[in-house]
Motif scaffolding. Structure first.
Motif, PDB file in Angstrom:
ATOM      1  N   ALA A 229      12.633 -17.713 -46.177  1.00 32.34           N
ATOM      2  CA  ALA A 229      13.002 -19.098 -46.466  1.00 32.34           C
ATOM      3  C   ALA A 229      12.056 -19.726 -47.485  1.00 32.34           C
ATOM      4  CB  ALA A 229      12.996 -19.918 -45.175  1.00 32.34           C
ATOM      5  N   VAL A 230      10.772 -19.493 -47.334  1.00 33.34           N
ATOM      6  CA  VAL A 230       9.791 -20.053 -48.277  1.00 33.34           C
ATOM      7  C   VAL A 230      10.036 -19.520 -49.683  1.00 33.34           C
ATOM      8  CG1 VAL A 230       7.340 -20.053 -48.914  1.00 33.34           C
ATOM      9  CG2 VAL A 230       8.021 -20.534 -46.553  1.00 33.34           C
ATOM     10  N   ALA A 231      10.301 -18.223 -49.791  1.00 39.26           N
ATOM     11  CA  ALA A 231      10.572 -17.638 -51.106  1.00 39.26           C
ATOM     12  C   ALA A 231      11.814 -18.267 -51.733  1.00 39.26           C
ATOM     13  CB  ALA A 231      10.756 -16.122 -50.972  1.00 39.26           C
ATOM     14  N   ALA A 232      12.870 -18.426 -50.941  1.00 37.30           N
ATOM     15  CA  ALA A 232      14.100 -19.026 -51.465  1.00 37.30           C
ATOM     16  C   ALA A 232      13.866 -20.456 -51.917  1.00 37.30           C
ATOM     17  CB  ALA A 232      15.200 -18.978 -50.405  1.00 37.30           C
ATOM     18  N   HIS A 233      13.186 -21.222 -51.088  1.00 36.05           N
ATOM     19  CA  HIS A 233      13.012 -22.638 -51.408  1.00 36.05           C
ATOM     20  C   HIS A 233      12.000 -22.862 -52.520  1.00 36.05           C
ATOM     21  CE1 HIS A 233      14.640 -23.438 -47.106  1.00 36.05           C
ATOM     22  NE2 HIS A 233      15.605 -23.208 -47.979  1.00 36.05           N
ATOM     23  N   ASP A 234      11.015 -21.985 -52.646  1.00 32.83           N
ATOM     24  CA  ASP A 234      10.098 -22.071 -53.791  1.00 32.83           C
ATOM     25  C   ASP A 234      10.865 -21.902 -55.101  1.00 32.83           C
ATOM     26  OD1 ASP A 234       7.907 -22.530 -52.223  1.00 32.83           O
ATOM     27  OD2 ASP A 234       7.059 -20.509 -52.421  1.00 32.83           O
ATOM     28  N   ALA A 235      11.926 -21.099 -55.055  1.00 36.21           N
ATOM     29  CA  ALA A 235      12.749 -20.864 -56.244  1.00 36.21           C
ATOM     30  C   ALA A 235      13.921 -21.850 -56.328  1.00 36.21           C
ATOM     31  CB  ALA A 235      13.290 -19.437 -56.223  1.00 36.21           C
ATOM     32  N   ARG A 236      13.985 -22.794 -55.389  1.00 39.14           N
ATOM     33  CA  ARG A 236      15.072 -23.783 -55.337  1.00 39.14           C
ATOM     34  C   ARG A 236      16.439 -23.110 -55.184  1.00 39.14           C
ATOM     35  NH1 ARG A 236      13.259 -28.873 -56.540  1.00 39.14           N
ATOM     36  NH2 ARG A 236      11.201 -29.007 -57.533  1.00 39.14           N
ATOM     37  N   LYS A 237      16.466 -22.103 -54.330  1.00 43.65           N
ATOM     38  CA  LYS A 237      17.693 -21.363 -54.061  1.00 43.65           C
ATOM     39  C   LYS A 237      18.040 -21.481 -52.584  1.00 43.65           C
ATOM     40  CE  LYS A 237      17.830 -19.645 -58.271  1.00 43.65           C
ATOM     41  NZ  LYS A 237      18.853 -20.090 -59.253  1.00 43.65           N
ATOM     42  N   PRO A 238      19.330 -21.361 -52.222  1.00 47.95           N
ATOM     43  CA  PRO A 238      19.734 -21.494 -50.823  1.00 47.95           C
ATOM     44  C   PRO A 238      19.454 -20.237 -50.009  1.00 47.95           C
ATOM     45  CG  PRO A 238      21.640 -21.033 -52.180  1.00 47.95           C
ATOM     46  CD  PRO A 238      20.486 -21.203 -53.123  1.00 47.95           C
ATOM     47  N   LEU A 239      19.237 -20.444 -48.725  1.00 51.66           N
ATOM     48  CA  LEU A 239      19.091 -19.339 -47.785  1.00 51.66           C
ATOM     49  C   LEU A 239      20.260 -19.371 -46.813  1.00 51.66           C
ATOM     50  CD1 LEU A 239      17.507 -16.986 -46.540  1.00 51.66           C
ATOM     51  CD2 LEU A 239      16.269 -18.658 -45.144  1.00 51.66           C
ATOM     52  N   PHE A 240      21.022 -18.280 -46.789  1.00 42.75           N
ATOM     53  CA  PHE A 240      22.122 -18.103 -45.845  1.00 42.75           C
ATOM     54  C   PHE A 240      21.600 -17.390 -44.603  1.00 42.75           C
ATOM     55  CE2 PHE A 240      24.113 -18.444 -49.944  1.00 42.75           C
ATOM     56  CZ  PHE A 240      25.378 -18.969 -49.745  1.00 42.75           C
ATOM     57  N   ALA A 241      22.258 -17.637 -43.479  1.00 43.58           N
ATOM     58  CA  ALA A 241      21.903 -16.926 -42.243  1.00 43.58           C
ATOM     59  C   ALA A 241      23.148 -16.535 -41.487  1.00 43.58           C
ATOM     60  CB  ALA A 241      21.015 -17.794 -41.351  1.00 43.58           C
ATOM     61  N   HIS A 242      23.098 -15.352 -40.914  1.00 41.55           N
ATOM     62  CA  HIS A 242      24.108 -14.874 -39.974  1.00 41.55           C
ATOM     63  C   HIS A 242      23.518 -15.145 -38.590  1.00 41.55           C
ATOM     64  CE1 HIS A 242      26.942 -12.361 -37.936  1.00 41.55           C
ATOM     65  NE2 HIS A 242      27.431 -11.827 -39.044  1.00 41.55           N
ATOM     66  N   PRO A 243      24.008 -16.190 -37.855  1.00 34.34           N
ATOM     67  CA  PRO A 243      23.331 -16.581 -36.610  1.00 34.34           C
ATOM     68  C   PRO A 243      23.711 -15.764 -35.382  1.00 34.34           C
ATOM     69  CG  PRO A 243      25.044 -18.158 -37.155  1.00 34.34           C
ATOM     70  CD  PRO A 243      25.019 -17.167 -38.280  1.00 34.34           C
ATOM     71  N   SER A 244      24.985 -15.490 -35.163  1.00 30.06           N
ATOM     72  CA  SER A 244      25.530 -14.636 -34.090  1.00 30.06           C
ATOM     73  C   SER A 244      25.509 -15.255 -32.704  1.00 30.06           C
ATOM     74  CB  SER A 244      24.833 -13.268 -34.044  1.00 30.06           C
ATOM     75  OG  SER A 244      25.055 -12.570 -35.254  1.00 30.06           O
ATOM     76  N   ASN A 245      24.368 -15.810 -32.277  1.00 31.39           N
ATOM     77  CA  ASN A 245      24.299 -16.388 -30.934  1.00 31.39           C
ATOM     78  C   ASN A 245      23.286 -17.525 -30.914  1.00 31.39           C
ATOM     79  OD1 ASN A 245      21.852 -15.047 -30.990  1.00 31.39           O
ATOM     80  ND2 ASN A 245      22.239 -13.764 -29.189  1.00 31.39           N
ATOM     81  N   THR A 246      23.018 -18.063 -29.724  1.00 28.50           N
ATOM     82  CA  THR A 246      22.114 -19.211 -29.611  1.00 28.50           C
ATOM     83  C   THR A 246      20.717 -18.871 -30.114  1.00 28.50           C
ATOM     84  OG1 THR A 246      23.360 -20.061 -27.711  1.00 28.50           O
ATOM     85  CG2 THR A 246      21.117 -20.872 -28.008  1.00 28.50           C
ATOM     86  N   GLU A 247      20.212 -17.695 -29.743  1.00 22.96           N
ATOM     87  CA  GLU A 247      18.871 -17.320 -30.176  1.00 22.96           C
ATOM     88  C   GLU A 247      18.805 -17.158 -31.694  1.00 22.96           C
ATOM     89  OE1 GLU A 247      15.274 -14.286 -28.773  1.00 22.96           O
ATOM     90  OE2 GLU A 247      17.337 -13.959 -28.086  1.00 22.96           O
ATOM     91  N   GLY A 248      19.829 -16.564 -32.271  1.00 19.28           N
ATOM     92  CA  GLY A 248      19.883 -16.442 -33.716  1.00 19.28           C
ATOM     93  C   GLY A 248      19.948 -17.795 -34.398  1.00 19.28           C
ATOM     94  N   MET A 249      20.695 -18.729 -33.815  1.00 21.03           N
ATOM     95  CA  MET A 249      20.759 -20.081 -34.358  1.00 21.03           C
ATOM     96  C   MET A 249      19.386 -20.739 -34.345  1.00 21.03           C
ATOM     97  SD  MET A 249      24.309 -21.595 -32.735  1.00 21.03           S
ATOM     98  CE  MET A 249      24.057 -23.208 -33.489  1.00 21.03           C
TER      99      MET A 249
END
Length: 421
Positions: A229-249
């Protein structure tokens, strides 16, 4: 559909596009159109739009927008003209797009036409594919040798250690998914920054990876997720996530992701407090509701399981949208062998999104979310002439968004519906 069947479809589509004189002129007038400039705009019932050098030069009521002599005229046939569509969740992992370097321009053009241009997509976001594949493909599109949508990509995804999802093959297009696993935050940070330096437009983590077996869903280590996430945001780019369940969220939210690539249909509808956290964190959602039936059918699960998962996902989308969350249209095309958008449109509508909200999810919301608000996502003077002409009015039925008569990119026709389409 078999590979040989796909090739026949692609060949037919390529021929159909080739015989249309595709408006190649630098000055184009779209006439006889019902224009909907954006999700909040009042329709112009009898409109005209002028294109110069790939951008929108003027538009409005036909009586107020005269067509200059010498312009190439494209008759919309009374269809509805809207901004070009975005598919915010695709994968370039199905043949021949999975190994683009090994295929001729015409083969790739036909495949991209069938998969995306035919459905009005002028921009797609590839959110996990073989390393470097999307870079090469979009370079060929940029030069004009391949006909296709603009491609944004996260390049290679990030899996937890021993966390390759159990529902995908070990290799795709000659690429071993095992190499996408990361064991430490330092390793994740280094690869994330390398991919971004090579041209990635964002990054993707499997915050909860469905490995199956006794483990079920394997959560990503939070330090690793945060490093990406830090790498993406340092570059001003979005971070996608595949959450799957509550813990992943929880991992995804704690890491600071920007987009959930799916709902979580295996768990109950999200509580109000969770929805509020998602919206306050400005996390967008790609519902991919139609994918549920594809997956349940593949697993041979009973009808009751399908209905339960549908209700969960639909409830999650309904609550999220009602709370003001950003919804992005996406189909998981490439992983799912379904490119027709009608089911996704219908399911999103049944979950409470009206035609204007669906138009936003296809146009203005992704353009703003992915940093292209000034160029794409609505019809306005000076904007890119990425446009879709629909045969029907989506206000009368949302499946009209799939009834594409013409797709234009930069003012050039890249798809024209043939007889009977």
């Amino acid at each position: 559909m078999t590979i040989s069947g796909r090739l026949l479809v692609w060949a037919g589509l390529l021929l159909a596009v080739a015989v249309v004189p595709s408006v190649h002129a630098q000055t184009v007038a779209v006439v006889n159109a019902r224009i909907v400039a954006g999700p909040e705009a009042e329709p112009i019932s009898r409109g005209a739009l002028l294109i110069r050098d790939g951008r929108i030069a003027a538009f409005g009521d036909a009586d107020s927008v005269p067509v200059p002599q010498g312009m190439t005229v494209l008759d919309a046939g009374g269809g509805t003209l809207v901004a070009g569509f975005w598919n915010s969740h695709v994968h370039l992992i199905a043949p021949p797009l999975d190994h683009a370097a090994g295929h001729a321009d015409d083969v790739l053009s036909a495949a991209l036409t069938s998969a995306y241009l035919r459905w009005g997509f002028t921009t797609v976001f590839d959110i996990a594919s073989a390393p470097g594949n999307a870079f090469g493909l979009r370079a060929r599109i940029a030069t004009g040798t391949v006909r296709g949508p603009a491609i944004l990509t996260v390049d290679e995804p990030f899996f937890p250690k021993d966390g390759v999802p159990g529902y995908v093959p070990d290799t795709l297009g000659g690429w071993s998914l095992k190499q996408a696993e990361v064991a430490t935050a330092a390793e994740a940070s280094a690869r994330a920054r390398r991919q971004l330096a090579q041209g990635a437009d964002g990054l993707k983590i499997f915050a909860g990876s469905m490995v199956g077996g006794e483990i079920g869903v394997l959560p990503m280590d939070l330090d690793i997720a945060r490093a990406v996430a830090v790498a993406a945001h340092d570059a001003r780019k979005p971070l996608f996530a595949h959450p799957s369940n509550t813990e992943g969220m929880e991992v995804a939210m704690a890491a600071g992701v920007d987009v959930f690539a799916h709902t979580t249909p295996n768990i109950a509808p999200w509580p109000e407090a969770v929805v509020r956290r998602l919206v306050e964190a400005d996390i967008a959602l790609v519902p991919t509701l139609a994918l549920i039936e594809v997956e349940v059918r593949k697993e041979g699960a009973p009808a009751a399981a399908l209905e339960r998962m549908r209700e969960n996902a639909s409830g999650q989308l309904r609550a999220f949208s009602a709370a003001g969350g950003d919804v992005l249209f996406g189909t998981d095309a490439g992983y799912a062998d379904v490119y027709d958008t009608r089911d996704e449109l219908r399911l999103m509508h049944e979950a409470g999104l009206d035609w204007r909200q669906l138009l936003a999810s296809l146009t203005s919301t992704p353009a703003a979310r992915f940093g292209q608000r000034a160029r794409k996502g609505r019809i306005a003077e000076g904007m890119d002439a990425d446009l879709v002409i629909l045969a029907r009015d989506p206000a009368l039925g949302v499946e009209a968004f799939a009834d594409v008569r013409y797709t234009l990119i930069g003012g050039r026709v890249v798809y024209a519906a043939g007889p009977g389409e």
